[in-house]
Write a protein that holds these residues in place. Structure first.
Motif, PDB file in Angstrom:
ATOM      1  N   PHE A 291       0.830  -1.208   0.000  1.00 16.66           N
ATOM      2  CA  PHE A 291       0.000   0.000   0.000  1.00 16.66           C
ATOM      3  C   PHE A 291       0.866   1.262   0.000  1.00 16.66           C
ATOM      4  CE2 PHE A 291      -2.627   3.146   2.453  1.00 16.66           C
ATOM      5  CZ  PHE A 291      -3.560   3.376   1.452  1.00 16.66           C
ATOM      6  N   ARG A 292       1.949   1.228   0.791  1.00 18.11           N
ATOM      7  CA  ARG A 292       2.839   2.400   0.843  1.00 18.11           C
ATOM      8  C   ARG A 292       3.470   2.678  -0.523  1.00 18.11           C
ATOM      9  NH1 ARG A 292       4.482   0.782   6.058  1.00 18.11           N
ATOM     10  NH2 ARG A 292       6.169  -0.405   5.136  1.00 18.11           N
ATOM     11  N   SER A 293       3.939   1.603  -1.194  1.00 21.37           N
ATOM     12  CA  SER A 293       4.554   1.806  -2.515  1.00 21.37           C
ATOM     13  C   SER A 293       3.543   2.409  -3.474  1.00 21.37           C
ATOM     14  CB  SER A 293       5.020   0.491  -3.140  1.00 21.37           C
ATOM     15  OG  SER A 293       5.691  -0.257  -2.230  1.00 21.37           O
ATOM     16  N   TRP A 294       2.309   1.879  -3.433  1.00 25.20           N
ATOM     17  CA  TRP A 294       1.269   2.409  -4.312  1.00 25.20           C
ATOM     18  C   TRP A 294       0.992   3.886  -3.997  1.00 25.20           C
ATOM     19  CZ3 TRP A 294      -3.384   4.587  -2.939  1.00 25.20           C
ATOM     20  CH2 TRP A 294      -4.186   4.951  -4.021  1.00 25.20           C
ATOM     21  N   LEU A 295       0.951   4.182  -2.704  1.00 27.78           N
ATOM     22  CA  LEU A 295       0.615   5.540  -2.266  1.00 27.78           C
ATOM     23  C   LEU A 295       1.672   6.537  -2.751  1.00 27.78           C
ATOM     24  CD1 LEU A 295      -1.540   6.930  -0.510  1.00 27.78           C
ATOM     25  CD2 LEU A 295      -0.095   6.505   1.476  1.00 27.78           C
ATOM     26  N   ILE A 296       2.934   6.145  -2.633  1.00 28.92           N
ATOM     27  CA  ILE A 296       4.024   7.024  -3.068  1.00 28.92           C
ATOM     28  C   ILE A 296       3.916   7.267  -4.569  1.00 28.92           C
ATOM     29  CG2 ILE A 296       6.549   7.141  -3.381  1.00 28.92           C
ATOM     30  CD1 ILE A 296       6.681   5.565  -0.659  1.00 28.92           C
ATOM     31  N   GLU A 297       3.668   6.190  -5.289  1.00 30.97           N
ATOM     32  CA  GLU A 297       3.540   6.304  -6.741  1.00 30.97           C
ATOM     33  C   GLU A 297       2.339   7.189  -7.110  1.00 30.97           C
ATOM     34  OE1 GLU A 297       3.932   2.393  -8.515  1.00 30.97           O
ATOM     35  OE2 GLU A 297       2.755   3.164 -10.204  1.00 30.97           O
ATOM     36  N   TYR A 298       1.250   6.990  -6.404  1.00 33.27           N
ATOM     37  CA  TYR A 298       0.031   7.755  -6.663  1.00 33.27           C
ATOM     38  C   TYR A 298       0.273   9.252  -6.436  1.00 33.27           C
ATOM     39  CZ  TYR A 298      -4.782   9.411  -6.129  1.00 33.27           C
ATOM     40  OH  TYR A 298      -5.943  10.108  -6.259  1.00 33.27           O
ATOM     41  N   VAL A 299       0.910   9.554  -5.309  1.00 29.60           N
ATOM     42  CA  VAL A 299       1.178  10.957  -4.983  1.00 29.60           C
ATOM     43  C   VAL A 299       2.121  11.549  -6.042  1.00 29.60           C
ATOM     44  CG1 VAL A 299       2.269  12.502  -3.306  1.00 29.60           C
ATOM     45  CG2 VAL A 299       0.742  10.696  -2.522  1.00 29.60           C
ATOM     46  N   ASN A 300       3.155  10.809  -6.396  1.00 29.67           N
ATOM     47  CA  ASN A 300       4.124  11.313  -7.374  1.00 29.67           C
ATOM     48  C   ASN A 300       3.509  11.511  -8.752  1.00 29.67           C
ATOM     49  OD1 ASN A 300       6.163  11.552  -5.594  1.00 29.67           O
ATOM     50  ND2 ASN A 300       7.015   9.515  -6.003  1.00 29.67           N
ATOM     51  N   ASN A 301       2.758  10.518  -9.207  1.00 29.38           N
ATOM     52  CA  ASN A 301       2.261  10.557 -10.573  1.00 29.38           C
ATOM     53  C   ASN A 301       0.958  11.308 -10.751  1.00 29.38           C
ATOM     54  OD1 ASN A 301       4.439   9.039 -11.148  1.00 29.38           O
ATOM     55  ND2 ASN A 301       3.314   7.090 -11.191  1.00 29.38           N
ATOM     56  N   GLU A 302       0.036  11.083  -9.867  1.00 27.78           N
ATOM     57  CA  GLU A 302      -1.322  11.583 -10.094  1.00 27.78           C
ATOM     58  C   GLU A 302      -1.513  12.994  -9.559  1.00 27.78           C
ATOM     59  OE1 GLU A 302      -3.783   9.829 -11.642  1.00 27.78           O
ATOM     60  OE2 GLU A 302      -2.324   8.227 -12.017  1.00 27.78           O
ATOM     61  N   LEU A 303      -1.074  13.213  -8.345  1.00 26.22           N
ATOM     62  CA  LEU A 303      -1.455  14.466  -7.683  1.00 26.22           C
ATOM     63  C   LEU A 303      -0.601  15.645  -8.092  1.00 26.22           C
ATOM     64  CD1 LEU A 303      -2.386  13.204  -4.118  1.00 26.22           C
ATOM     65  CD2 LEU A 303      -3.858  13.546  -6.082  1.00 26.22           C
TER      66      LEU A 303
END
Ligand code: G1P
Length: 305
Positions: A291-303
């Motif tokens: 979940f943490r890896s996904w969250l970091i990726e999400y914040v970096n890419n999406e937001l």
């Protein structure tokens, strides 16, 4: 015997759960708010677990109409266990048994929503003549930063009332009960214990005596029950626990606050509930790493867009 000289071990907790959960509608139309899952467990299970870890073996839930599913959650479910047994799913059998093993859990009904003070008063006959703990469902205290043992030790030392306090930004104080203090009395388990000489429910920031908010953990003496019976409706036209505690304070009952500095998750409104879910999921051993890896990726890419 003066209240301060009593040496009862505290064995009972009262958890008011009858709130309508208006802020979470429509999710709470048919599901009690305290059963909304934080990650994969109802928020109430975290609270009962906290009591159990502090050595409390008797938990009274003050429920409202239509909340029988709360009791079911804390009961054994032989049919479900048999189903999981047949599948050989040992981990889930333990997970479904867990809530029923935490304490002796019973319920009483609050017939009308007349406020937190009224909910606590509904526990009078169950509690009897002993000090007891009250836990509110909107605050989840992280198991690694537990506060109830320090509160119970403060009660053993000073008697009277012991509250959990949290420093909040001044503009947030109007969401809480607020304490005026005369300074640090001692330190327990790394938390400052302050003596309290004033309590006010949800003051406007300019009227607040401090920025120390009462969060939902209390050790109360049985004298709170007669005080509640005499308490007229206050803020929000509800019978306020804060007003009854202030009345005891005025009668000379000692009131102390344990100033919490650990991890606490507010599940009382939707934004904070989301943050709590993300934080608790990120810290879980089973779900956390992925979940943490996904969250970091999400914040970096999406937001960032
Ligand atoms: C209640 C209490 C308040 C306390 C708060 C903690 O308010 O009345 O003193 O600070 O819980 O969560 P409520 O949140 O029910 O409005």
């Amino acid at each position: 015997m003066p209240e301060t000289a009593r040496s009862h071990a505290i064995s009972k907790a009262v958890i008011p759960v009858a709130g309508a959960g208006t802020r979470f509608l429509p999710a709470t139309k048919a599901v009690p708010k305290v059963l909304l899952p934080v990650v994969d467990r109802p928020s109430l299970e975290y609270i009962v677990e906290e009591a159990s870890r502090a050595g409390i073996d008797d938990v009274l839930l003050v429920t409202g109409r239509g909340q029988e599913s709360i009791i079911d959650h804390f009961d054994r479910s032989p049919a479900l266990e048999a189903l999981l047994e047949a599948k050989g799913d040992k981990a889930r059998i333990e997970a479904v048994k867990h809530s029923a093993q935490l304490a002796a859990i019973t319920a009483t009904r609050q017939d009308e929503p007349r406020g937190l003070g009224h909910a606590v008063l509904c526990a009078a006959s169950h509690v009897g003549d002993e000090p007891f703990v009250v836990q509110l469902g909107d605050d989840i205290i992280d198991g690694r930063d537990t506060i109830l043992p320090a509160m119970m030790r403060a009660h053993a030392q000073f008697g009277g009332i012991v509250l959990a306090l949290l420093e909040v930004p001044t503009e947030h104080i109007q969401r809480y009960g607020c304490a005026a203090t005369t300074g640090v009395a001692t330190t327990l388990d790394g938390f400052d214990v302050v003596a309290i000489n004033g309590l006010v429910e949800k003051p406007a920031p300019q009227d607040a005596p401090s920025n120390l908010a009462v969060i939902g953990r209390y050790v109360l003496p049985p004298e709170i029950f007669p005080a509640l019976r005499e308490t007229a409706p206050g803020a929000g036209n509800e019978i306020q626990l804060t007003d009854a505690m202030a009345a005891l304070l005025a009668q000379g009952v000692p009131v102390h606050g344990v100033v919490f500095t650990g991890r606490r998750y507010d599940v009382g409104d939707r934004g904070d509930f989301l943050k709590a879910t993300v934080q608790l999921a990120a810290e879980r051993e089973d779900l956390g790493p992925e979940f943490r890896s996904w969250l970091i990726e999400y914040v970096n890419n999406e937001l960032k867009q």
